[in-house]
Design an enzyme around this catalytic site. Structure first.
Site, PDB file in Angstrom:
ATOM      1  N   ASP A 197      -8.120 -10.412  -8.848  1.00  0.00           N
ATOM      2  CA  ASP A 197      -7.366 -10.251 -10.096  1.00  0.00           C
ATOM      3  C   ASP A 197      -8.070  -9.202 -10.950  1.00  0.00           C
ATOM      4  O   ASP A 197      -9.250  -9.362 -11.282  1.00  0.00           O
ATOM      5  CB  ASP A 197      -7.321 -11.595 -10.825  1.00  0.00           C
ATOM      6  CG  ASP A 197      -6.362 -11.596 -12.007  1.00  0.00           C
ATOM      7  OD1 ASP A 197      -6.207 -10.537 -12.647  1.00  0.00           O
ATOM      8  OD2 ASP A 197      -5.791 -12.654 -12.306  1.00  0.00           O
ATOM      9  N   LYS A 236       6.319  -0.141 -13.606  1.00  0.00           N
ATOM     10  CA  LYS A 236       7.689  -0.630 -13.459  1.00  0.00           C
ATOM     11  C   LYS A 236       7.969  -1.668 -14.533  1.00  0.00           C
ATOM     12  O   LYS A 236       7.128  -2.528 -14.805  1.00  0.00           O
ATOM     13  CB  LYS A 236       7.883  -1.243 -12.073  1.00  0.00           C
ATOM     14  CG  LYS A 236       9.260  -1.885 -11.881  1.00  0.00           C
ATOM     15  CD  LYS A 236       9.575  -2.146 -10.431  1.00  0.00           C
ATOM     16  CE  LYS A 236       8.633  -3.106  -9.764  1.00  0.00           C
ATOM     17  NZ  LYS A 236       8.944  -3.292  -8.338  1.00  0.00           N
ATOM     18  N   TRP A 272       2.322   2.954  -2.407  1.00  0.00           N
ATOM     19  CA  TRP A 272       1.986   3.888  -3.487  1.00  0.00           C
ATOM     20  C   TRP A 272       0.621   4.518  -3.245  1.00  0.00           C
ATOM     21  O   TRP A 272       0.420   5.700  -3.540  1.00  0.00           O
ATOM     22  CB  TRP A 272       2.045   3.167  -4.837  1.00  0.00           C
ATOM     23  CG  TRP A 272       3.437   3.153  -5.417  1.00  0.00           C
ATOM     24  CD1 TRP A 272       4.603   3.174  -4.714  1.00  0.00           C
ATOM     25  CD2 TRP A 272       3.790   3.138  -6.798  1.00  0.00           C
ATOM     26  NE1 TRP A 272       5.671   3.155  -5.576  1.00  0.00           N
ATOM     27  CE2 TRP A 272       5.205   3.127  -6.851  1.00  0.00           C
ATOM     28  CE3 TRP A 272       3.068   3.107  -7.973  1.00  0.00           C
ATOM     29  CZ2 TRP A 272       5.899   3.109  -8.073  1.00  0.00           C
ATOM     30  CZ3 TRP A 272       3.747   3.081  -9.188  1.00  0.00           C
ATOM     31  CH2 TRP A 272       5.149   3.092  -9.229  1.00  0.00           C
ATOM     32  N   GLY A 291       0.762  -1.233   0.000  1.00  0.00           N
ATOM     33  CA  GLY A 291       0.000   0.000   0.000  1.00  0.00           C
ATOM     34  C   GLY A 291       0.795   1.287   0.000  1.00  0.00           C
ATOM     35  O   GLY A 291       0.218   2.371   0.137  1.00  0.00           O
TER      36      GLY A 291
END
Length: 214
Positions: free
Chosen positions: A105, A170, A66, A64
């Site tokens: 998901d 990323k 970010w 958490g």
């Protein structure tokens, strides 16, 4: 040298590096859940992405950090959150005030339906992903799994972002990296690759920041 001994030494070296890391110490002092918070802070200092009033989706959000940064950057001068933050992960995550968390998901329809319930018919301003696979140590396999996560994040961004929205992800330099960057450039007007100061020198990670859907 036995495999178990090598693994023990590797784990010990990682722990020593972790405990002496300046960003780890700073995150503990300032209340962030992981050192990765400073990567997003430094990305924002260069790219000027966040401001109050935005709608932000954090993919692979756990633990958490970010979302914590986004929460702070979307807070107005009155100290109140202005905007919406939705954190999504297949792993559980401790609550963050003002952040909606969806466990599951993000490729599943039920999770996307819940996202739509939260944000309504609006598209979002920022899709960000600090996702990384569990590494196996097999370079080719790890690179392929990393690229898959990048591609899934890109697909999500293309489906949910506003015309002038931001996509942050990323990506690891190596097999498939240049092809992924080119794919992002085909979809966005402005694309930058950068390595924040908080990213370890030994890590091949880069952060791709894209803005403006074509």
């Amino acid at each position: 040298m036995p495999v178990a001994t090598k693994k023990l030494r590797s784990n010990r070296a990682w722990l020593e590096r972790h405990l002496t890391d300046r960003w780890v110490k700073l995150s503990q002092k300032e209340g962030y859940r992981a050192r990765s918070a400073y990567k997003l802070i430094q990305i924002n200092e260069k790219e000027h992405i966040f401001r109050p009033g935005l709608t932000v989706v954090d993919l692979g959000a756990a633990p958490g950090s970010w979302s914590q940064v986004a929460r702070k950057l979307l807070t107005g001068r009155d100290g109140k959150l202005s905007g919406r933050i939705v954190a999504m992960d297949i792993l559980p995550m401790d609550p963050i005030d003002g952040v909606a968390f969806l466990q599951g998901d993000f490729r599943e329809q039920s999770v996307c339906d819940e996202l739509a319930r939260i944000v309504g018919d609006d598209r979002v301003d920022v899709v960000m992903s600090d996702m990384a696979p569990n590494l196996s140590g097999i370079a080719a396999s790890d690179a392929a799994r990393s690229m898959l996560l990048c591609e899934l994040a890109l697909d999500f961004a293309l489906e949910h972002l506003k015309k002038n929205g931001f996509f942050i992800t990323k990506a690891f330099q190596g097999s498939g990296y240049s092809q992924f960057v080119e794919a992002v450039k085909r979809s966005f007007v402005k694309v930058h690759a950068l390595k924040p100061e908080a990213s370890r020198d030994s890590s091949p990670e880069q952060y791709i920041v894209a803005r403006g859907l074509k």
